[in-house]
Design a protein around this motif. Structure first.
Motif, PDB file in Angstrom:
ATOM      1  N   ASP B 194       0.816  -1.224   0.000  1.00  0.00           N
ATOM      2  CA  ASP B 194       0.000   0.000   0.000  1.00  0.00           C
ATOM      3  C   ASP B 194       0.842   1.263   0.000  1.00  0.00           C
ATOM      4  O   ASP B 194       0.440   2.282  -0.544  1.00  0.00           O
ATOM      5  N   ARG B 195       2.013   1.173   0.638  1.00  0.00           N
ATOM      6  CA  ARG B 195       2.856   2.363   0.670  1.00  0.00           C
ATOM      7  C   ARG B 195       3.266   2.757  -0.752  1.00  0.00           C
ATOM      8  O   ARG B 195       3.490   3.922  -1.038  1.00  0.00           O
ATOM      9  N   THR B 198      -0.544   3.395  -2.983  1.00  0.00           N
ATOM     10  CA  THR B 198      -1.331   4.574  -2.618  1.00  0.00           C
ATOM     11  C   THR B 198      -0.425   5.769  -2.338  1.00  0.00           C
ATOM     12  O   THR B 198      -0.834   6.728  -1.717  1.00  0.00           O
ATOM     13  N   SER B 199       0.826   5.674  -2.805  1.00  0.00           N
ATOM     14  CA  SER B 199       1.760   6.749  -2.469  1.00  0.00           C
ATOM     15  C   SER B 199       1.435   8.013  -3.262  1.00  0.00           C
ATOM     16  O   SER B 199       0.798   7.975  -4.310  1.00  0.00           O
ATOM     17  N   ARG B 200       1.901   9.111  -2.717  1.00  0.00           N
ATOM     18  CA  ARG B 200       1.623  10.412  -3.314  1.00  0.00           C
ATOM     19  C   ARG B 200       2.210  10.518  -4.714  1.00  0.00           C
ATOM     20  O   ARG B 200       1.596  11.054  -5.631  1.00  0.00           O
ATOM     21  N   PHE B 294      -9.605   5.060  -2.862  1.00  0.00           N
ATOM     22  CA  PHE B 294      -8.794   5.787  -1.878  1.00  0.00           C
ATOM     23  C   PHE B 294      -7.895   6.809  -2.584  1.00  0.00           C
ATOM     24  O   PHE B 294      -7.801   7.968  -2.176  1.00  0.00           O
ATOM     25  N   ASN B 295      -7.276   6.383  -3.682  1.00  0.00           N
ATOM     26  CA  ASN B 295      -6.372   7.268  -4.419  1.00  0.00           C
ATOM     27  C   ASN B 295      -7.081   8.468  -5.028  1.00  0.00           C
ATOM     28  O   ASN B 295      -6.492   9.530  -5.180  1.00  0.00           O
TER      29      ASN B 295
END
Lengths: 79, 591
Positions: B194-195, B198-200, B294-295
């Motif tokens: 997920d890091r 879903t990272s920036r 989520f993103n």
């Protein structure tokens, strides 16, 4: 209590405990998902638009929009 | 026959257990809210029959969304002889709350602790004997995906007759005494994935890359079966034509009409559908779909829509009718209506094959043709997403004005997809379904087209009359009368639009053999198509009225003619306006 802060202010990977949830339209949903008083919550991921955070709560990972998480007040240790 | 209900939190594997018990093929997926309606099946065990009902997941006995209301009503109506509560062993702390509530409400309960293998991997140990003593009900541990524990569960259902006594411990107390959790919460495998996902920096680019990859595999992979199928059908057609040589009308209606349209649907439309669907199911089973929601949450927040709409939009990529049904997970009525009305802006599988074909018109062959087509189709889907946002924004600020929405969604653990199950499901749901629809819809449409092409009034065929009537308007939109006619005749199913266009053009010349979709694109160019025609046709394919099945589903889900009519009008108006604009702009640019 004075030292309760909003869940949105908690840094990632820091365990906190729920102190209170303010009345809001989604409070019942939060309750049944396990956001109840005294429950341990850990923020895990921030989404790319910084509008929501995924939290560990009662064995599950739940994403909450910050405008909803703001209503949850937490403390560093169990009250 | 004893009635048995399967109840539990969302995404605990109720449908998987249901399938294992009944041998049915209820949809399963790795996200909360996959099952939105009840499903029933018969379990046979030791000569006895049991009626098993799979309910949508619930978090508590106070339901909030449409699917949950249905499940709780069913549970409270006391129609069941036995309740099987399905728990997720990795998430017992929360799951036990519902379990203990149900043991208080109902008298005949069995608890099934599913996903026990996943829990072990995560370092979570469950003492099922102690759990059984404390809950005062039978507790069966299962690994439903591999079928382990299913026989024990069947036996338990078969032998169950005792009325359970009410359990007096609190769920917290039960959890503390029966579950040992040594899991690493902040740095386990799922968190590491997920890091990245879903990272920036990488979150959204990875998402787009995956979409593009899936499309590319689909387009590249579809060429081969398409070529084989078309030459096969070509050969069969020739044999059939000879066979019916003496009966011109039968030959015309059945072979040149029905058979040819069916073969277009199967040869051109089916291969991309059959490849895209399993690829997409892999993402679904992995648990990636909630991450997309989520993103993208910040965008949905801006347009006042619910991020769970992502899930219904994704379902819409498969089929818009399924997309509309899946909006039941959205709690607020207004946000649900927005999701229903805008669902059609996501191209369903049927239109998706059309988009591939149309893109092939202005992308000539060559080395990277399939990559270029994939990029063009990705752009089309993204423009669909963009229009969804715009329309959601307009709706949420006008006729569907409401309070700011909330976003609460579970991010499930990543799970390895099961290739065999996916292949089986794709064959059953895509290939069989498309063939079925082809017969039901394409066959009569094919006969109709042949008749329109061969009945003449004032020396002009009926088809030319209709196309000629629509032509002036269609020209303004950058397409021609035949294409517009095809869209209108294609109302029952989008899969038949392109086959009808091909039928109109190839009229009496028989089935054209082709080796790739790009080659088929060339055929259209021979009929005065330019890149402008193709782009406008793509725009109209993406933005026009939903198919008849979807409209009926919208009517059923909203219970309102008004919203059904709006769901018809909004995409159509958007399509007409965009086509006119695109046509004008492209023509001016070409001068």
């Amino acid at each position: 209590m004075d030292n309760a802060i909003s869940l949105t202010a908690v840094p990632i990977n820091t365990a906190v405990f729920i102190y209170d949830i303010k009345k809001s339209p989604c409070r019942n949903r939060l309750y049944e998902l396990g956001f109840t008083k005294g429950t341990r919550v850990i923020p895990l991921h921030i989404n790319p638009g910084k509008s929501a955070v995924a939290y560990f709560v009662k064995g599950a990972v739940i994403a909450l929009r910050n405008s909803d998480a703001e209503n949850i007040y937490v403390m560093g240790d169990k009250a | 026959m004893k009635k048995i209900l399967l109840v539990g939190n969302p995404n605990t594997g109720k449908s998987t257990i249901f399938n294992a018990l009944t041998g049915k093929h209820q949809h399963t997926g790795n996200w909360s809210g996959k099952t939105v309606g009840n499903a029933s099946g018969i379990m046979r065990y030791k000569g006895e029959e049991f009626e098993i009902t799979d309910l949508p997941g619930i978090y508590s006995l106070e339901p909030i969304s449409e699917d949950e209301i249905q499940a709780v009503e069913c549970l409270r109506s006391n129609i069941a002889d036995l309740i099987v509560v399905v728990l997720d062993a990795t998430c017992l702390e929360r799951n036990l709350i519902l379990a203990s509530d149900i043991t208080r409400l109902c008298t005949n309960v069995i608890v099934c602790v599913n996903l026990i293998d996943e829990a072990e991997k995560k370092g979570i140990e469950v003492d099922t004997v102690k759990l059984s003593n404390m809950l005062r009900v039978k507790v069966i541990p299962t690994k439903a995906r591999s079928g382990i524990g299913i026989d024990l569960l069947k036996e338990a259902i078969y032998t169950q007759n005792e009325k359970c006594r009410c359990c007096c411990c609190s769920p917290e107390c039960i959890y503390k005494s029966c579950v040992y959790s040594g899991q690493d919460i902040t740095n386990n495998r799922d968190r590491k994935i997920d890091r990245i996902l879903t990272s920036r920096v990488f979150g959204i680019p990875i998402m787009l890359f995956m979409l593009c990859c899936i499309l590319w595999i689909t387009i590249w992979g579809a060429n081969y079966p398409s070529g084989i199928l078309s030459s096969l059908f070509g050969r069969i057609e020739n044999i059939l034509l000879e066979l019916f040589a003496d009966m011109p009308v039968v030959r015309g209606v059945l072979i040149e009409g029905v058979f040819r349209t069916l073969s277009w649907v199967v040869a051109v439309m089916l291969p991309p559908m059959a490849i895209f669907f399993p690829l997409f199911t892999i993402l679904e089973d992995l648990g990636y779909l909630p991450r997309i929601a989520f993103n993208l949450d910040h965008i949905f927040k801006k347009v006042n829509a619910h991020s769970k709409m992502v899930l219904s939009m994704c379902m819409g990529l498969g089929c818009n009718a399924a997309g509309v049904i899946s909006t039941r997970i959205i709690e607020s009525k207004k946000e649900r209506l927005i999701a229903i009305i805008t669902n059609n802006f996501m191209p369903c599988n049927g239109r998706f094959s059309s988009l591939i074909m149309l893109a092939a018109v202005f992308i000539s062959g060559g080395m990277f043709a399939s990559i270029k087509v994939a990029l063009a189709v990705t752009a089309a889907i993204l423009s669909g997403v963009f229009i969804t946002f715009m329309i959601s924004y307009i709706l949420s600020n006008t006729i569907l004005k409401g309070e700011g929405s909330s976003f609460i969604l579970e991010l499930p653990p990543y799970r390895a997809p099961q290739p065999m199950a996916i292949i089986r499901r794709s064959i059953r749901e895509r290939i069989v379904y498309v063939l079925f629809r082809a017969v039901i819809v394409a066959a009569p449409a094919g006969a109709l087209i042949w008749l329109l092409q061969n009945i003449t009034v004032n020396d002009i065929t009926l088809l030319s009359h209709i196309a000629g009537f629509l032509d002036p308007f269609a020209r303004i939109m950058g397409i021609d009368g035949y294409i517009l006619t095809a869209f209108i005749i294609g109302l029952p199913a989008n899969e038949i639009v392109i086959p009808i266009v091909l039928m109109c053009y190839t009229g009496n010349s028989g089935l054209i053999e082709f080796n790739s979709l790009s080659e088929l694109g060339m055929l259209l160019r021979a009929h005065n198509w330019t890149y402008i025609t193709a782009i406008c046709a793509m725009i109209f394919s993406l933005n026009h009225f939903p198919c008849a099945t979807t409209l009926l589903t919208i009517k059923k889900e909203t219970g309102s003619i008004k919203w059904t009519v709006l769901s018809f009008l909004i995409p159509t108006i958007v399509g007409v306006v965009l086509c006119i604009l695109a046509n004008a702009i492209l023509r001016i640019a070409a001068l």
